[in-house]
Design an enzyme around this catalytic site. Structure first.
Site, short mmCIF file in Angstrom:
data_model
loop_
_atom_site.label_atom_id
_atom_site.label_comp_id
_atom_site.label_asym_id
_atom_site.label_seq_id
_atom_site.Cartn_x
_atom_site.Cartn_y
_atom_site.Cartn_z
N SER A 32 8.68 -5.27 -23.54
CA SER A 32 9.89 -4.44 -23.66
C SER A 32 11.12 -5.30 -23.97
O SER A 32 11.93 -4.96 -24.84
CB SER A 32 10.14 -3.70 -22.34
OG SER A 32 9.09 -2.81 -22.08
N ARG A 36 13.53 -5.64 -27.51
CA ARG A 36 14.98 -5.44 -27.39
C ARG A 36 15.76 -6.68 -27.78
O ARG A 36 16.87 -6.58 -28.30
CB ARG A 36 15.31 -5.00 -25.96
CG ARG A 36 14.87 -3.55 -25.67
CD ARG A 36 14.79 -3.32 -24.16
NE ARG A 36 14.54 -1.93 -23.79
CZ ARG A 36 13.35 -1.33 -23.80
NH1 ARG A 36 12.27 -1.99 -24.22
NH2 ARG A 36 13.22 -0.06 -23.41
N GLY A 104 4.65 1.83 -30.26
CA GLY A 104 5.52 2.96 -29.94
C GLY A 104 6.94 2.49 -29.65
O GLY A 104 7.92 3.08 -30.12
N ARG A 132 1.15 9.87 -32.18
CA ARG A 132 2.07 9.94 -31.05
C ARG A 132 3.31 10.79 -31.36
O ARG A 132 3.81 10.77 -32.47
CB ARG A 132 2.45 8.52 -30.60
CG ARG A 132 1.21 7.76 -30.17
CD ARG A 132 1.54 6.39 -29.67
NE ARG A 132 2.26 6.43 -28.42
CZ ARG A 132 2.71 5.36 -27.79
NH1 ARG A 132 2.49 4.15 -28.32
NH2 ARG A 132 3.36 5.46 -26.66
N GLN A 180 11.97 4.75 -23.64
CA GLN A 180 12.04 4.72 -25.10
C GLN A 180 13.02 5.76 -25.61
O GLN A 180 13.82 5.49 -26.51
CB GLN A 180 10.65 4.93 -25.70
CG GLN A 180 9.71 3.78 -25.37
CD GLN A 180 8.31 3.98 -25.92
OE1 GLN A 180 7.99 5.03 -26.46
NE2 GLN A 180 7.47 2.97 -25.77
N ASP A 330 2.50 1.82 -17.34
CA ASP A 330 1.47 1.17 -18.16
C ASP A 330 0.33 0.58 -17.31
O ASP A 330 -0.61 0.01 -17.86
CB ASP A 330 2.10 0.06 -19.00
CG ASP A 330 3.02 0.64 -20.07
OD1 ASP A 330 2.79 1.79 -20.50
OD2 ASP A 330 3.97 -0.05 -20.48
N LYS A 357 0.38 7.96 -24.66
CA LYS A 357 0.49 6.51 -24.85
C LYS A 357 -0.31 6.09 -26.09
O LYS A 357 -0.62 6.91 -26.94
CB LYS A 357 0.02 5.79 -23.59
CG LYS A 357 0.92 6.05 -22.39
CD LYS A 357 2.32 5.53 -22.64
CE LYS A 357 3.28 5.90 -21.54
NZ LYS A 357 4.66 5.56 -21.87
N ARG A 361 -4.34 8.24 -22.51
CA ARG A 361 -4.86 7.29 -21.51
C ARG A 361 -5.56 7.96 -20.34
O ARG A 361 -6.45 7.36 -19.73
CB ARG A 361 -3.72 6.42 -20.97
CG ARG A 361 -3.58 5.17 -21.73
CD ARG A 361 -2.65 4.18 -21.11
NE ARG A 361 -2.40 3.18 -22.14
CZ ARG A 361 -1.32 2.45 -22.25
NH1 ARG A 361 -0.36 2.56 -21.36
NH2 ARG A 361 -1.19 1.59 -23.23
N ARG A 405 -4.44 -1.59 -23.44
CA ARG A 405 -4.54 -1.60 -21.98
C ARG A 405 -5.87 -1.01 -21.49
O ARG A 405 -6.37 -1.39 -20.44
CB ARG A 405 -3.35 -0.89 -21.35
CG ARG A 405 -2.03 -1.57 -21.73
CD ARG A 405 -0.89 -1.28 -20.78
NE ARG A 405 0.37 -1.56 -21.43
CZ ARG A 405 0.93 -2.77 -21.54
NH1 ARG A 405 0.32 -3.83 -21.03
NH2 ARG A 405 2.08 -2.94 -22.15
#
Ligand code: S3P
Length: 449
Positions: A32, A36, A104, A132, A180, A330, A357, A361, A405
């Site tokens: 993340s 950024r 995403g 998504r 998000q 997550d 996700k 998931r 994941r």
């Protein structure tokens, strides 16, 4: 007509139980914060130096997008990157499709940036990203003046956005607890005159707010019950500031759970970010009776980090409250694996967001548990796992559904189950934790590819 093809040959991987895991490891920089840091670097004037950037495929796609929009992004050494920004309002017209692959976060945050600039850009991604929902980003952007020129059915990528000449600041309450959505609106608000406000009913990860404040934006965060009201004054001049990316707690989750379930293990994971909006898994595992010590707490580039000392031992089932979900969103796949090795039932409540996700998931975890012989059920938005103590059968091949994941969680299971666990495709692990296998191998794990 928008065309993109991102596919790869499947790479199956198997994990089998061996001796105890031991030693010290580091995991890569937070995904993340890495996204950024490139985006904020692009919107700042001057040179932003980033240390310990996650060099995973998702983040590399964001780097490509920044370049396509006029920023300069260069790799100076391992994890060391330099961004020369164009400043707010300074984006150039991209000449290529912005292909975000599996990401995403990169795509959604960049929609906020692009949608608030008078440029036209097409966003695309792999088969997972194409499924998504993007309406959650497009809805507030349209209110801010963005035009959706073209979109795939149901508000999905590939889609083309055109930003207005002047973006309209709004007050927006996010319809789901999603950092998000919040971040896309805040990034769009950066190029709006006046104040943009985002209200979230449950607090989600606050890396955007912290980084914008660090770069000199006028941003106010007020607590409202369990949520927050974030107000940003638009069109600031962001100052390029150096950024050190702390280790990703969502990646640390895999060696952490592996060390808990492989009997006799003792592992230290160094300098993991302990931002309270990211530590729901550690809280839950401690409630399950896990032996985890957080040592040497310190500040690293504006985030708190700690070394995690983890010792294997018995776990017991617990109920995980829905309000904890944003702080561990997550981590449910690997928590489901820990729960399989616990005694008694673990009920994880309020997992609706897991359905959107990198894969669905909730369905992918349930299918993996079914293949590996772990009794479980889905009740509404809850996942209930019946723990089997140390006696998880394993075996079979788990479908990873282009989800990194799911891949890593079930490989962790295979390190302690009675029979090896195979995943159908390990390729997506490179999106967030390219060194996953060597990191666990250094601790004594073995994988077969
Ligand atoms: C992220 C927010 C979360 C998380 C994702 C990264 C971010 O998504 O699942 O991996 O960096 O803002 P949502 O905001 O959709 O919950």
């Amino acid at each position: 007509m928008i065309v993109s093809h991102t596919s790869h040959p499947a790479r199956p991987v198997a994990a089998a139980a061996g001796g105890p895991l031991s030693g010290h490891v580091q995991v890569p920089g937070d995904k993340s914060i890495s996204h950024r840091s490139l985006i904020v670097g692009c919107l700042s004037i001057g040179e932003t130096r980033v240390e310990n950037l996650l060099e995973g495929e998702d983040v590399l796609r964001t780097a490509d997008a920044v370049r396509a929009l006029g920023g300069t992004v260069t790799r100076e050494g391992e994890g060391r990157w330099r961004v020369i920004g164009v400043g707010i309002g300074g984006l150039g017209q991209p000449e290529t499709v912005l292909d975000f692959g599996n990401a995403g976060t990169g795509s959604r945050l960049m929609m906020g940036v692009v949608g608030s600039h008078p440029v036209t850009a097409t966003f695309d991604g792999d088969a997972s990203l194409r499924k998504r929902p993007m309406r959650r980003i497009l809805d507030p952007l349209v209110r801010m003046g963005t035009t959706v020129v073209e979109e795939a059915e149901g508000g999905r990528v590939p889609l083309t956005l055109r930003g207005p000449r002047e973006t309209i600041p709004i007050v927006y309450e996010t319809p789901a607890p999603s950092a998000q959505i919040k971040s896309a609106v805040l990034f769009a608000g950066l190029n709006s005159p006046g104040e943009t406000t985002v209200v979230e009913r449950e607090a989600t990860r606050d890396h955007t707010e912290r980084m914008l404040a660090h770069a000199g934006a006028d941003i106010r965060v007020e607590t409202e019950g369990a949520g927050r009201r974030i107000t940003l004054r638009g069109q600031p001049e962001l100052r390029a500031r150096d950024i050190v990316v702390p280790a990703d707690p969502s990646s640390a989750a895999f060696p952490l759970v592996a060390a808990l379930i492989v009997p006799g293990s003792r592992v230290t994971i160094e300098a993991v970010m302990t931002n309270p909006l990211r530590t729901g898994l550690v809280t839950t595992l401690l409630e399950m009776g896990a032996e985890i010590a957080l040592r040497n707490r310190r500040d690293l580039g504006g985030e708190e980090v700690a070394d995690l000392d983890v010792t294997a031992g018995p776990l017991r089932g617990v109920e995980v409250p829905p309000e904890r979900a944003p702080a561990m969103i997550d981590e449910y796949p690997v928590l489901a694996v820990a729960a399989a090795f616990a005694t008694g039932e673990t009920r994880m409540r309020g997992l609706a967001e897991l359905r959107v996700k990198e894969s669905d998931r909730l369905a992918a975890v349930a299918a993996g548990l079914a293949v590996t012989g772990v009794p479980h059920r889905i009740e509404g938005d809850d996942l209930v796992v019946e723990g089997l103590g140390g006696k998880v059968p394993g075996g079979g091949t788990v479908a990873t559904e282009l989800d990194h994941r799911i891949a890593m969680a079930f490989l962790v299971m295979g390190l302690a189950s009675r029979n090896p666990v195979t995943i159908d495709d390990g390729a997506m692990i490179a999106t967030s934790f390219p060194s996953f296998m060597p990191t666990l191998e250094r601790l004594g794990a073995s994988f077969r590819t």
